[in-house]
Design a protein around this motif. Structure first.
Motif, short mmCIF file in Angstrom:
data_model
loop_
_atom_site.label_atom_id
_atom_site.label_comp_id
_atom_site.label_asym_id
_atom_site.label_seq_id
_atom_site.Cartn_x
_atom_site.Cartn_y
_atom_site.Cartn_z
N ILE A 136 27.65 -7.83 47.84
CA ILE A 136 27.97 -8.76 46.74
C ILE A 136 27.84 -8.06 45.39
CG2 ILE A 136 27.27 -10.89 45.56
CD1 ILE A 136 26.39 -11.98 48.29
N SER A 137 26.77 -7.26 45.21
CA SER A 137 26.56 -6.60 43.91
C SER A 137 27.63 -5.53 43.67
CB SER A 137 25.15 -5.99 43.81
OG SER A 137 24.93 -5.07 44.84
N ALA A 138 28.15 -4.92 44.74
CA ALA A 138 29.25 -3.96 44.58
C ALA A 138 30.49 -4.66 44.02
CB ALA A 138 29.57 -3.30 45.92
N LEU A 139 30.77 -5.85 44.55
CA LEU A 139 31.92 -6.62 44.06
C LEU A 139 31.71 -7.06 42.61
CD1 LEU A 139 34.66 -7.63 45.14
CD2 LEU A 139 33.55 -9.77 45.77
N GLN A 140 30.49 -7.49 42.30
CA GLN A 140 30.17 -7.87 40.91
C GLN A 140 30.34 -6.69 39.97
OE1 GLN A 140 26.17 -9.45 41.21
NE2 GLN A 140 26.91 -11.55 41.17
N SER A 141 29.90 -5.52 40.42
CA SER A 141 29.94 -4.33 39.58
C SER A 141 31.38 -3.90 39.25
CB SER A 141 29.21 -3.18 40.29
OG SER A 141 29.36 -1.99 39.58
N VAL A 142 32.25 -3.85 40.27
CA VAL A 142 33.61 -3.36 40.02
C VAL A 142 34.46 -4.37 39.26
CG1 VAL A 142 33.63 -1.77 41.97
CG2 VAL A 142 34.50 -4.07 42.29
N LEU A 143 34.18 -5.65 39.44
CA LEU A 143 34.96 -6.67 38.72
C LEU A 143 34.31 -7.05 37.40
CD1 LEU A 143 35.83 -8.93 41.77
CD2 LEU A 143 37.32 -7.31 40.64
N GLN A 144 33.09 -6.57 37.20
CA GLN A 144 32.32 -6.79 35.96
C GLN A 144 32.24 -8.26 35.59
OE1 GLN A 144 34.29 -4.10 33.25
NE2 GLN A 144 32.97 -2.41 33.87
N GLU A 145 31.89 -9.06 36.58
CA GLU A 145 31.66 -10.48 36.31
C GLU A 145 30.66 -11.04 37.32
OE1 GLU A 145 34.86 -13.22 37.82
OE2 GLU A 145 36.06 -11.39 37.80
N ASP A 146 30.00 -12.11 36.93
CA ASP A 146 29.08 -12.80 37.84
C ASP A 146 29.83 -13.96 38.49
OD1 ASP A 146 26.95 -11.14 37.24
OD2 ASP A 146 26.40 -12.31 35.47
N GLN A 190 39.24 1.85 44.73
CA GLN A 190 38.64 3.14 44.42
C GLN A 190 37.34 3.00 43.64
OE1 GLN A 190 39.73 6.03 45.89
NE2 GLN A 190 37.73 6.66 45.11
N GLU A 191 37.32 2.07 42.67
CA GLU A 191 36.09 1.84 41.89
C GLU A 191 34.95 1.39 42.80
OE1 GLU A 191 39.15 0.85 41.15
OE2 GLU A 191 39.41 0.39 39.02
N ALA A 192 35.29 0.51 43.77
CA ALA A 192 34.27 0.01 44.70
C ALA A 192 33.76 1.13 45.59
CB ALA A 192 34.85 -1.12 45.55
N ILE A 193 34.66 2.00 46.05
CA ILE A 193 34.25 3.11 46.91
C ILE A 193 33.33 4.06 46.15
CG2 ILE A 193 35.13 5.21 48.04
CD1 ILE A 193 37.46 3.43 49.09
N ASN A 194 33.63 4.30 44.87
CA ASN A 194 32.75 5.15 44.06
C ASN A 194 31.35 4.56 43.96
OD1 ASN A 194 34.96 6.78 43.61
ND2 ASN A 194 35.40 5.98 41.57
N PHE A 195 31.27 3.24 43.75
CA PHE A 195 29.99 2.53 43.67
C PHE A 195 29.24 2.65 45.00
CE2 PHE A 195 27.35 -1.19 44.37
CZ PHE A 195 26.69 -1.38 43.17
#
Length: 246
Positions: free
Chosen positions: A199-209, A173-178
Protein backbone atom coordinates in the motif's frame (compact mmCIF):
# COMPACT_ATOMS: atom_id res chain seq x y z
CA UNK A 1 1.35 7.18 -38.39
CA UNK A 2 4.78 8.27 -39.57
CA UNK A 3 7.52 6.05 -38.23
CA UNK A 4 10.01 6.03 -41.11
CA UNK A 5 11.13 2.47 -41.84
CA UNK A 6 8.53 1.13 -39.37
CA UNK A 7 5.51 2.54 -41.23
CA UNK A 8 2.96 -0.08 -42.25
CA UNK A 9 4.42 -2.86 -40.11
CA UNK A 10 1.83 -2.28 -37.37
CA UNK A 11 -1.04 -3.44 -39.62
CA UNK A 12 -0.63 -7.15 -38.87
CA UNK A 13 0.49 -8.78 -35.66
CA UNK A 14 2.28 -11.59 -37.51
CA UNK A 15 4.69 -9.33 -39.42
CA UNK A 16 8.05 -8.29 -38.00
CA UNK A 17 9.35 -4.81 -38.81
CA UNK A 18 12.87 -4.57 -40.33
CA UNK A 19 14.15 -3.78 -36.80
CA UNK A 20 12.69 -7.07 -35.55
CA UNK A 21 9.76 -5.57 -33.63
CA UNK A 22 6.11 -6.58 -33.41
CA UNK A 23 4.31 -3.27 -33.13
CA UNK A 24 0.89 -4.70 -32.23
CA UNK A 25 2.38 -6.40 -29.16
CA UNK A 26 4.03 -3.12 -28.15
CA UNK A 27 0.68 -1.37 -28.54
CA UNK A 28 -0.88 -3.96 -26.21
CA UNK A 29 1.62 -2.89 -23.53
CA UNK A 30 0.62 0.73 -24.17
CA UNK A 31 -3.06 -0.23 -23.78
CA UNK A 32 -2.26 -1.52 -20.28
CA UNK A 33 -0.65 1.80 -19.34
CA UNK A 34 -3.44 3.85 -20.94
CA UNK A 35 -5.94 2.39 -18.46
CA UNK A 36 -4.41 4.90 -16.03
CA UNK A 37 -4.19 2.40 -13.17
CA UNK A 38 -1.10 1.28 -11.24
CA UNK A 39 -0.93 -2.10 -9.51
CA UNK A 40 1.62 -3.51 -7.08
CA UNK A 41 2.36 -7.02 -5.81
CA UNK A 42 4.59 -7.97 -2.85
CA UNK A 43 5.58 -11.42 -1.60
CA UNK A 44 6.28 -11.88 2.11
CA UNK A 45 7.61 -14.79 4.12
CA UNK A 46 4.30 -16.65 4.36
CA UNK A 47 1.86 -14.37 2.52
CA UNK A 48 1.45 -12.48 -0.73
CA UNK A 49 -0.43 -9.24 -1.36
CA UNK A 50 -1.55 -7.29 -4.43
CA UNK A 51 -2.85 -3.71 -4.43
CA UNK A 52 -4.44 -1.66 -7.19
CA UNK A 53 -6.36 1.57 -7.61
CA UNK A 54 -10.12 1.41 -7.73
CA UNK A 55 -11.48 4.10 -10.02
CA UNK A 56 -15.23 4.52 -10.42
CA UNK A 57 -15.65 6.45 -13.70
CA UNK A 58 -19.32 7.34 -13.21
CA UNK A 59 -21.21 8.41 -10.08
CA UNK A 60 -24.20 6.34 -11.17
CA UNK A 61 -22.21 3.10 -11.16
CA UNK A 62 -22.52 0.64 -8.31
CA UNK A 63 -18.93 0.56 -7.03
CA UNK A 64 -19.28 -3.02 -5.74
CA UNK A 65 -19.53 -4.20 -9.36
CA UNK A 66 -16.14 -2.70 -10.27
CA UNK A 67 -13.10 -4.82 -9.49
CA UNK A 68 -9.71 -5.84 -10.85
CA UNK A 69 -9.39 -8.79 -8.45
CA UNK A 70 -10.63 -12.17 -9.62
CA UNK A 71 -10.54 -15.53 -7.83
CA UNK A 72 -9.50 -18.27 -10.28
CA UNK A 73 -9.85 -21.07 -7.72
CA UNK A 74 -10.54 -20.84 -3.99
CA UNK A 75 -6.77 -20.66 -3.41
CA UNK A 76 -5.52 -18.70 -6.42
CA UNK A 77 -6.21 -15.09 -7.32
CA UNK A 78 -5.57 -12.86 -10.31
CA UNK A 79 -5.10 -9.09 -10.39
CA UNK A 80 -5.72 -7.68 -13.88
CA UNK A 81 -4.23 -4.36 -14.96
CA UNK A 82 -5.39 -2.93 -18.29
CA UNK A 83 -8.58 -3.52 -20.24
CA UNK A 84 -11.14 -5.04 -17.86
CA UNK A 85 -13.21 -6.58 -20.68
CA UNK A 86 -10.15 -8.49 -21.91
CA UNK A 87 -9.41 -9.49 -18.32
CA UNK A 88 -12.87 -11.02 -17.84
CA UNK A 89 -12.40 -13.18 -20.93
CA UNK A 90 -9.00 -14.34 -19.68
CA UNK A 91 -10.34 -15.04 -16.18
CA UNK A 92 -13.24 -17.08 -17.53
CA UNK A 93 -10.89 -19.29 -19.56
CA UNK A 94 -8.42 -19.60 -16.67
CA UNK A 95 -11.22 -20.77 -14.35
CA UNK A 96 -12.22 -23.43 -16.85
CA UNK A 97 -8.62 -24.58 -17.19
CA UNK A 98 -8.15 -24.72 -13.39
CA UNK A 99 -11.37 -26.73 -13.02
CA UNK A 100 -10.26 -29.16 -15.74
CA UNK A 101 -6.88 -29.54 -14.03
CA UNK A 102 -8.51 -30.39 -10.69
CA UNK A 103 -10.87 -32.87 -12.32
CA UNK A 104 -8.03 -34.58 -14.20
CA UNK A 105 -5.33 -34.70 -11.50
CA UNK A 106 -7.30 -34.52 -8.24
CA UNK A 107 -5.55 -31.48 -6.75
CA UNK A 108 -5.65 -27.71 -7.20
CA UNK A 109 -3.76 -26.16 -10.11
CA UNK A 110 -0.43 -24.81 -8.77
CA UNK A 111 0.20 -21.08 -9.17
CA UNK A 112 3.19 -21.47 -11.48
CA UNK A 113 1.25 -23.87 -13.76
CA UNK A 114 -1.62 -21.38 -13.99
CA UNK A 115 0.78 -18.51 -14.74
CA UNK A 116 2.47 -20.59 -17.45
CA UNK A 117 -0.92 -21.40 -19.00
CA UNK A 118 -1.90 -17.70 -19.09
CA UNK A 119 1.47 -16.76 -20.61
CA UNK A 120 1.19 -19.56 -23.21
CA UNK A 121 -2.25 -18.27 -24.19
CA UNK A 122 -0.92 -14.72 -24.57
CA UNK A 123 2.00 -15.95 -26.67
CA UNK A 124 -0.32 -17.84 -29.06
CA UNK A 125 -2.20 -14.55 -29.61
CA UNK A 126 1.02 -13.04 -31.03
CA UNK A 127 1.25 -15.71 -33.76
CA UNK A 128 -2.13 -15.52 -35.50
CA UNK A 129 -3.44 -12.72 -37.69
CA UNK A 130 -7.07 -13.43 -36.75
CA UNK A 131 -6.46 -12.75 -33.05
CA UNK A 132 -5.26 -9.71 -31.18
CA UNK A 133 -3.21 -9.72 -27.98
CA UNK A 134 -5.09 -9.15 -24.74
CA UNK A 135 -4.41 -5.68 -23.31
CA UNK A 136 -3.89 -7.11 -19.84
CA UNK A 137 -0.99 -7.69 -17.46
CA UNK A 138 -2.04 -10.39 -15.00
CA UNK A 139 -0.53 -10.88 -11.56
CA UNK A 140 -1.24 -14.37 -10.27
CA UNK A 141 -0.90 -15.10 -6.56
CA UNK A 142 -1.30 -18.07 -4.29
CA UNK A 143 0.38 -20.29 -1.69
CA UNK A 144 2.22 -23.41 -2.82
CA UNK A 145 2.77 -26.38 -0.49
CA UNK A 146 6.36 -26.81 -1.71
CA UNK A 147 7.38 -23.29 -2.73
CA UNK A 148 5.42 -21.22 -0.16
CA UNK A 149 4.05 -17.80 -1.21
CA UNK A 150 4.02 -17.30 -4.97
CA UNK A 151 3.65 -14.17 -7.11
CA UNK A 152 3.80 -14.29 -10.91
CA UNK A 153 3.34 -11.64 -13.58
CA UNK A 154 2.17 -12.49 -17.13
CA UNK A 155 2.21 -9.91 -19.92
CA UNK A 156 0.70 -9.57 -23.44
CA UNK A 157 3.89 -10.86 -25.11
CA UNK A 158 3.71 -14.18 -23.24
CA UNK A 159 6.43 -13.63 -20.64
CA UNK A 160 5.86 -14.94 -17.14
CA UNK A 161 8.22 -14.61 -14.19
CA UNK A 162 8.08 -15.23 -10.47
CA UNK A 163 8.62 -12.06 -8.43
CA UNK A 164 9.52 -11.02 -4.89
CA UNK A 165 7.71 -7.78 -5.70
CA UNK A 166 6.49 -6.24 -8.94
CA UNK A 167 4.31 -3.57 -10.50
CA UNK A 168 2.20 -3.02 -13.60
CA UNK A 169 0.38 -0.13 -15.23
CA UNK A 170 0.90 3.59 -15.56
CA UNK A 171 3.64 4.21 -12.93
CA UNK A 172 5.22 0.77 -13.24
CA UNK A 173 8.86 1.87 -13.38
CA UNK A 174 8.60 4.32 -10.45
CA UNK A 175 6.98 1.59 -8.34
CA UNK A 176 9.68 -0.93 -9.26
CA UNK A 177 12.38 1.56 -8.24
CA UNK A 178 10.64 2.01 -4.85
CA UNK A 179 10.23 -1.76 -4.36
CA UNK A 180 13.85 -2.52 -5.29
CA UNK A 181 15.01 -0.42 -2.34
CA UNK A 182 12.55 -2.12 0.02
CA UNK A 183 13.46 -5.64 -1.16
CA UNK A 184 17.22 -5.01 -1.27
CA UNK A 185 18.27 -7.66 1.27
CA UNK A 186 15.41 -10.10 0.55
CA UNK A 187 13.59 -9.28 3.79
CA UNK A 188 11.18 -11.83 5.29
CA UNK A 189 8.06 -9.69 5.70
CA UNK A 190 5.24 -10.71 8.03
CA UNK A 191 1.67 -10.58 6.71
CA UNK A 192 1.01 -7.06 8.05
CA UNK A 193 4.34 -5.76 6.74
CA UNK A 194 3.67 -7.28 3.29
CA UNK A 195 0.29 -5.54 2.99
CA UNK A 196 1.61 -2.23 4.30
CA UNK A 197 4.69 -2.22 2.02
CA UNK A 198 2.40 -2.79 -0.99
CA UNK A 199 0.00 0.00 0.00
CA UNK A 200 2.78 2.47 0.90
CA UNK A 201 4.52 1.74 -2.44
CA UNK A 202 1.33 2.74 -4.25
CA UNK A 203 0.98 5.86 -2.09
CA UNK A 204 4.60 6.79 -2.76
CA UNK A 205 4.50 6.53 -6.57
CA UNK A 206 1.14 8.28 -6.91
CA UNK A 207 2.06 10.82 -4.21
CA UNK A 208 -1.34 10.81 -2.60
CA UNK A 209 -3.07 9.34 0.44
CA UNK A 210 -5.97 7.04 -0.24
CA UNK A 211 -9.29 6.37 1.35
CA UNK A 212 -9.98 2.66 1.88
CA UNK A 213 -12.63 2.78 -0.87
CA UNK A 214 -10.10 3.98 -3.47
CA UNK A 215 -7.91 0.87 -3.51
CA UNK A 216 -8.38 -2.88 -3.73
CA UNK A 217 -6.21 -5.31 -1.78
CA UNK A 218 -6.05 -9.05 -2.44
CA UNK A 219 -4.17 -11.45 -0.15
CA UNK A 220 -3.26 -15.10 0.32
CA UNK A 221 -1.89 -16.27 3.69
CA UNK A 222 -0.23 -19.47 4.86
CA UNK A 223 -2.86 -20.04 7.58
CA UNK A 224 -5.78 -20.92 5.30
CA UNK A 225 -4.24 -20.38 1.81
CA UNK A 226 -7.53 -18.88 0.60
CA UNK A 227 -7.45 -15.94 -1.81
CA UNK A 228 -9.63 -13.07 -0.66
CA UNK A 229 -10.09 -9.34 -1.12
CA UNK A 230 -9.73 -7.30 2.07
CA UNK A 231 -12.82 -5.52 3.37
CA UNK A 232 -12.86 -1.71 3.62
CA UNK A 233 -12.48 -1.87 7.43
CA UNK A 234 -9.34 -4.05 7.14
CA UNK A 235 -7.81 -1.70 4.55
CA UNK A 236 -8.58 1.21 6.89
CA UNK A 237 -6.64 -0.47 9.71
CA UNK A 238 -3.58 -0.87 7.48
CA UNK A 239 -3.83 2.74 6.23
CA UNK A 240 -3.97 3.93 9.86
CA UNK A 241 -0.93 1.80 10.74
CA UNK A 242 1.02 3.27 7.79
CA UNK A 243 0.17 6.88 8.74
CA UNK A 244 1.14 6.22 12.38
CA UNK A 245 4.41 4.62 11.31
CA UNK A 246 5.32 7.54 9.05
Amino acid sequence: MSRGSGAGYDRHITIFSPEGRLYQVEYAFKAVKSSGVTSIGVRGKDSVCVVTQKKVPDKLLDDTSITHLFPITKYTGLLATGLTADARSLVSQARNEAAEFRKKWGYEMPVDVLAKWIADKAQIYTQHAYMRPLGVVAMVLGYDEEKNAQLFKCDPAGHFFGHKATSAGLKEQEAINFLEKKMKDSPQFTYDETVQIAISALQSVLQEDFKATEIEVGVVRKEDRVFRALKTEEIDQHLTAISERD
